[in-house]
Write a protein that holds these residues in place. Structure first.
Motif, PDB file in Angstrom:
ATOM      1  N   LYS A  56     -24.657 -50.177 -45.499  1.00  0.00           N
ATOM      2  CA  LYS A  56     -24.683 -51.294 -46.094  1.00  0.00           C
ATOM      3  C   LYS A  56     -23.138 -51.500 -46.565  1.00  0.00           C
ATOM      4  O   LYS A  56     -22.702 -50.709 -47.179  1.00  0.00           O
ATOM      5  N   ALA A  57     -22.430 -52.467 -46.131  1.00  0.00           N
ATOM      6  CA  ALA A  57     -20.932 -52.961 -46.703  1.00  0.00           C
ATOM      7  C   ALA A  57     -20.726 -52.642 -48.256  1.00  0.00           C
ATOM      8  O   ALA A  57     -20.013 -52.312 -48.608  1.00  0.00           O
ATOM      9  N   GLN A  58     -21.736 -53.475 -48.811  1.00  0.00           N
ATOM     10  CA  GLN A  58     -21.662 -53.515 -50.389  1.00  0.00           C
ATOM     11  C   GLN A  58     -22.049 -52.090 -50.963  1.00  0.00           C
ATOM     12  O   GLN A  58     -21.787 -51.911 -52.180  1.00  0.00           O
ATOM     13  N   GLU A  77     -21.741 -44.457 -42.676  1.00  0.00           N
ATOM     14  CA  GLU A  77     -22.224 -43.435 -43.607  1.00  0.00           C
ATOM     15  C   GLU A  77     -21.445 -42.045 -43.514  1.00  0.00           C
ATOM     16  O   GLU A  77     -20.958 -41.407 -44.719  1.00  0.00           O
ATOM     17  N   VAL A  78     -20.824 -41.604 -42.525  1.00  0.00           N
ATOM     18  CA  VAL A  78     -20.164 -40.541 -42.483  1.00  0.00           C
ATOM     19  C   VAL A  78     -18.827 -40.727 -41.735  1.00  0.00           C
ATOM     20  O   VAL A  78     -18.847 -41.434 -40.746  1.00  0.00           O
ATOM     21  N   LEU A  79     -17.524 -40.350 -42.233  1.00  0.00           N
ATOM     22  CA  LEU A  79     -16.266 -40.170 -41.581  1.00  0.00           C
ATOM     23  C   LEU A  79     -15.787 -38.705 -41.334  1.00  0.00           C
ATOM     24  O   LEU A  79     -16.057 -37.926 -42.381  1.00  0.00           O
ATOM     25  N   LYS A  80     -15.324 -38.484 -40.192  1.00  0.00           N
ATOM     26  CA  LYS A  80     -14.848 -37.219 -39.784  1.00  0.00           C
ATOM     27  C   LYS A  80     -13.683 -37.227 -38.984  1.00  0.00           C
ATOM     28  O   LYS A  80     -13.751 -37.789 -37.867  1.00  0.00           O
ATOM     29  N   GLU A  81     -12.953 -36.414 -39.010  1.00  0.00           N
ATOM     30  CA  GLU A  81     -11.626 -36.291 -38.266  1.00  0.00           C
ATOM     31  C   GLU A  81     -11.875 -35.013 -37.323  1.00  0.00           C
ATOM     32  O   GLU A  81     -12.570 -34.024 -37.546  1.00  0.00           O
ATOM     33  N   PHE A  82     -11.202 -35.376 -36.117  1.00  0.00           N
ATOM     34  CA  PHE A  82     -11.574 -34.397 -35.033  1.00  0.00           C
ATOM     35  C   PHE A  82     -10.088 -34.187 -34.502  1.00  0.00           C
ATOM     36  O   PHE A  82      -9.259 -35.197 -34.067  1.00  0.00           O
ATOM     37  N   GLY A 200     -30.538 -34.286 -42.003  1.00  0.00           N
ATOM     38  CA  GLY A 200     -28.956 -33.805 -42.278  1.00  0.00           C
ATOM     39  C   GLY A 200     -28.149 -34.147 -41.084  1.00  0.00           C
ATOM     40  O   GLY A 200     -28.384 -34.254 -39.950  1.00  0.00           O
ATOM     41  N   VAL A 201     -26.893 -34.238 -41.580  1.00  0.00           N
ATOM     42  CA  VAL A 201     -25.839 -34.591 -40.792  1.00  0.00           C
ATOM     43  C   VAL A 201     -25.267 -33.273 -40.274  1.00  0.00           C
ATOM     44  O   VAL A 201     -25.127 -32.281 -40.903  1.00  0.00           O
ATOM     45  N   VAL A 202     -25.062 -33.303 -38.881  1.00  0.00           N
ATOM     46  CA  VAL A 202     -24.778 -31.999 -38.198  1.00  0.00           C
ATOM     47  C   VAL A 202     -23.097 -32.346 -37.395  1.00  0.00           C
ATOM     48  O   VAL A 202     -23.103 -33.536 -37.090  1.00  0.00           O
ATOM     49  N   ILE A 203     -22.528 -31.359 -37.304  1.00  0.00           N
ATOM     50  CA  ILE A 203     -21.149 -31.653 -36.376  1.00  0.00           C
ATOM     51  C   ILE A 203     -21.313 -30.667 -35.075  1.00  0.00           C
ATOM     52  O   ILE A 203     -21.713 -29.519 -35.183  1.00  0.00           O
ATOM     53  N   LEU A 204     -21.046 -31.286 -33.939  1.00  0.00           N
ATOM     54  CA  LEU A 204     -21.463 -30.471 -32.660  1.00  0.00           C
ATOM     55  C   LEU A 204     -20.057 -30.325 -32.147  1.00  0.00           C
ATOM     56  O   LEU A 204     -19.354 -31.275 -31.510  1.00  0.00           O
ATOM     57  N   HIS A 205     -19.771 -29.063 -31.575  1.00  0.00           N
ATOM     58  CA  HIS A 205     -18.328 -28.739 -30.987  1.00  0.00           C
ATOM     59  C   HIS A 205     -18.843 -28.062 -29.686  1.00  0.00           C
ATOM     60  O   HIS A 205     -19.832 -27.269 -29.633  1.00  0.00           O
ATOM     61  N   PRO A 206     -17.873 -28.163 -28.574  1.00  0.00           N
ATOM     62  CA  PRO A 206     -17.900 -27.162 -27.361  1.00  0.00           C
ATOM     63  C   PRO A 206     -17.945 -25.702 -28.102  1.00  0.00           C
ATOM     64  O   PRO A 206     -17.163 -25.293 -28.790  1.00  0.00           O
ATOM     65  N   ALA A 207     -18.777 -24.843 -27.436  1.00  0.00           N
ATOM     66  CA  ALA A 207     -18.872 -23.577 -27.858  1.00  0.00           C
ATOM     67  C   ALA A 207     -17.505 -22.746 -27.698  1.00  0.00           C
ATOM     68  O   ALA A 207     -16.836 -23.041 -26.595  1.00  0.00           O
TER      69      ALA A 207
END
Length: 210
Positions: A56-58, A77-82, A200-207
């Motif tokens: 929600k924006a508020q 909800e989540v911001l992430k840099e790649f 839960g939030v997870v981050i997936l990368h190429p192996a």
């Protein structure tokens, strides 16, 4: 892209073509929206900042609202840099889907926050054996024993296994197999378990270690 954000839905099992049962973790992966492009000329490095998960924006402060408004997709909800070598092929507001990055048979590394177990003793935290239950042992059953010598080294060495906070830290599981991609539902089925609790939030990368 070098990675994508996802949410752990839970575990189940499926059957392959040979009729074998495969334990899988279901991960909702994206779609992730490009919020900002960082370039060497202005920021010193090349990267994409992406957002995941509607919010929600508020519930976001004014500064972050203005930052996300450029993408025109609402709040996240989540911001992430790649990090990327070239960000010119992406545009702000563009959606990045799991089917654009992975396919069945690929290998991925999954990072997430492990389940927290609070303050735990050495038997639960480090699988210590404990002390004998009889033969003179008196009120000393689940303790750790000696933690060092008096004269040398005269201190407790760093990394000594002791009671303390267990879990709730970033953990990575490497080289997991992608069993199936369900593009229409933005779901990835990964063989085995991944870190963290449900939702839960997870981050997936190429192996890295294929």
């Amino acid at each position: 892209m070098t990675g994508i954000i996802g949410r752990k839905i839970g575990m189940t099992q499926i059957y392959n073509a040979e009729g074998n049962v495969i334990p899988v973790t279901v991960v909702q992966t994206g779609p992730c929206v490009v919020i900002q492009k960082k370039q060497t000329a202005t920021d010193g490095y090349n990267a994409l900042q992406v957002g995941f998960g509607a919010k929600k924006a508020q519930r976001v402060n004014k500064a972050v609202q203005g930052h996300m408004a450029r993408a025109g997709k609402g709040a996240f909800e989540v911001l992430k840099e790649f990090r990327l070598d070239d960000v010119s092929q992406y545009e702000i507001g563009q959606e990045i889907k799991v089917s654009d990055m992975f396919k069945a048979g690929d290998r991925v590394d999954v990072s997430g926050i492990s389940k927290g177990h609070g303050f735990a003793g050495v038997i639960k935290r480090w699988s210590f054996a404990g002390f004998p239950g009889s033969h003179g042992t008196h009120e000393y059953f689940r303790h750790r024993g000696s933690i060092g010598n008096r004269s040398f080294p005269g201190r407790v060495r760093k990394g000594k296994k002791m009671a303390g906070h267990w879990g709730n830290e970033q953990v990575s599981t490497q080289n997991l197999e992608v069993v199936e991609i369900r593009a229409e539902e933005n779901l990835m089925l990964v063989r085995g378990a991944v870190p963290g609790a449900k939702q839960g939030v997870v981050i997936l990368h190429p192996a890295v270690k294929r």
